[in-house]
Design an enzyme around this catalytic site. Structure first.
Site, short mmCIF file in Angstrom:
data_model
loop_
_atom_site.label_atom_id
_atom_site.label_comp_id
_atom_site.label_asym_id
_atom_site.label_seq_id
_atom_site.Cartn_x
_atom_site.Cartn_y
_atom_site.Cartn_z
N GLU A 127 3.64 -8.80 5.45
CA GLU A 127 3.44 -7.60 4.62
C GLU A 127 3.46 -6.35 5.49
O GLU A 127 3.02 -6.37 6.62
CB GLU A 127 2.08 -7.66 3.91
CG GLU A 127 2.12 -8.22 2.50
CD GLU A 127 2.75 -7.26 1.48
OE1 GLU A 127 3.53 -6.37 1.88
OE2 GLU A 127 2.46 -7.41 0.29
N ASP A 128 3.96 -5.27 4.92
CA ASP A 128 3.89 -3.99 5.63
C ASP A 128 2.47 -3.43 5.56
O ASP A 128 1.94 -2.93 6.53
CB ASP A 128 4.91 -2.98 5.10
CG ASP A 128 4.86 -2.83 3.59
OD1 ASP A 128 4.39 -3.75 2.90
OD2 ASP A 128 5.30 -1.78 3.08
N ASP A 137 -3.43 -2.76 0.88
CA ASP A 137 -4.16 -1.56 0.48
C ASP A 137 -5.34 -2.00 -0.41
O ASP A 137 -6.41 -2.34 0.10
CB ASP A 137 -3.16 -0.65 -0.24
CG ASP A 137 -3.69 0.71 -0.61
OD1 ASP A 137 -4.91 0.95 -0.48
OD2 ASP A 137 -2.92 1.57 -1.06
N PHE A 193 -2.05 8.39 2.47
CA PHE A 193 -0.78 7.87 1.99
C PHE A 193 0.22 7.89 3.14
O PHE A 193 0.53 8.95 3.68
CB PHE A 193 -0.25 8.68 0.81
CG PHE A 193 0.93 8.00 0.16
CD1 PHE A 193 0.74 6.99 -0.77
CD2 PHE A 193 2.23 8.35 0.53
CE1 PHE A 193 1.83 6.34 -1.33
CE2 PHE A 193 3.31 7.70 -0.04
CZ PHE A 193 3.11 6.69 -0.97
N ARG A 235 11.80 5.22 4.20
CA ARG A 235 11.69 3.84 4.72
C ARG A 235 12.33 3.70 6.10
O ARG A 235 11.98 2.80 6.87
CB ARG A 235 12.38 2.85 3.77
CG ARG A 235 11.70 2.68 2.43
CD ARG A 235 12.24 1.42 1.75
NE ARG A 235 11.97 1.37 0.33
CZ ARG A 235 10.88 0.85 -0.24
NH1 ARG A 235 9.92 0.38 0.53
NH2 ARG A 235 10.74 0.82 -1.55
C1 PRP Z 1 3.39 -2.18 -1.34
C2 PRP Z 1 3.22 -3.05 -0.10
C3 PRP Z 1 2.40 -4.19 -0.58
C4 PRP Z 1 1.54 -3.58 -1.66
C5 PRP Z 1 0.17 -3.35 -1.11
O1 PRP Z 1 4.48 -2.62 -2.06
O2 PRP Z 1 4.46 -3.47 0.41
O3 PRP Z 1 3.20 -5.24 -1.11
O4 PRP Z 1 2.16 -2.34 -2.05
O5 PRP Z 1 -0.66 -2.69 -2.04
P1 PRP Z 1 -1.98 -3.35 -2.66
O6 PRP Z 1 -2.74 -3.99 -1.55
O7 PRP Z 1 -2.69 -2.15 -3.24
O8 PRP Z 1 -1.57 -4.32 -3.72
P2 PRP Z 1 5.19 -1.78 -3.23
O9 PRP Z 1 4.77 -2.32 -4.55
O10 PRP Z 1 5.00 -0.32 -2.97
O11 PRP Z 1 6.74 -2.15 -3.05
P3 PRP Z 1 7.77 -1.82 -1.86
O12 PRP Z 1 7.33 -2.63 -0.66
O13 PRP Z 1 9.10 -2.26 -2.40
O14 PRP Z 1 7.73 -0.33 -1.59
#
Ligand code: PRP
Length: 175
Positions: free
Chosen positions: A98-99, A102, A151, A164
């Site tokens: 995961e990136d 949150d 953010f 990105r």
């Molecule tokens: C982001 C990130 C995680 C998630 C974390 O994905 O890559 O998967 O949000 O947030 P959380 O802990 O509050 O659930 P996003 O839905 O933005 O998709 P993306 O990676 O395609 O931008």
């Protein structure tokens, strides 16, 4: 976005050094066993690519896409599976890449979903963690950086699909 600016939070060099440390730690803990790396699209692509190339374990790759943000700045709490895995993970060592973690909602949902498929092991590496923002607390075995509740964009993370491609992590501030 006009009327905003970027403050670098984690430099390209810091990401590279920490990713190498994580790769070594993960290799050591898997002790030579094969590992399936599952990237959670789209944000984790650069991290997967860099981490995967620094790991010495026998790895396979697969991709999942879930979405909970829908282009905005705060989580909706709704997790949708947009693309499922190609590989059957039963009996495999699985590492979710995961990136960012949150609120923890996405990861909690993913851990629950993937554990029903009976992997041999299921672990998570997240480049970034905002521990202060958690509403649920799924385990995250490996964390690159703990960051404040700001953010952030770059190195895979976006705001409305922008930023990105930045090689660093920055705080996006509105003026
Ligand atoms: C982001 C990130 C995680 C998630 C974390 O994905 O890559 O998967 O949000 O947030 P959380 O802990 O509050 O659930 P996003 O839905 O933005 O998709 P993306 O990676 O395609 O931008």
């Amino acid at each position: 976005m006009s009327g905003s600016h970027l403050d670098v939070l984690i430099s390209e060099l810091q990401i590279r050094v920490r990713t190498a440390e994580l790769a070594k730690q993960i290799d050591d803990e898997f002790g030579g066993e094969p590992v399936l790396l599952i990237a959670v699209l789209k944000g984790s692509i650069h991290f997967l690519s860099d981490l995967g190339r620094l790991m010495k374990s026998d790895t396979q790759l697969d991709f999942l896409q879930v979405s909970s943000y829908h282009g905005g700045k705060s989580s909706t709490g709704v997790v949708q599976i947009r693309k499922d895995l190609d590989i059957n993970i039963e009996g495999l060592n699985v590492l979710i890449v995961e990136d960012i973690v949150d609120t923890g909602v996405t990861l909690s949902h993913l851990r629950e979903l993937l554990s029903t498929r009976k992997p041999k092991s299921l672990k998570v590496v997240a480049l970034l963690s905002k521990s202060g923002s958690r509403t649920v607390h799924p385990p995250v075995e490996y964390i690159g950086f703990e960051i404040p509740n700001e953010f952030v964009v770059g190195y895979g993370l976006d705001y409305a699909e922008r930023y990105r491609n930045l090689p660093y992590i920055a705080i996006l501030r509105e003026e």
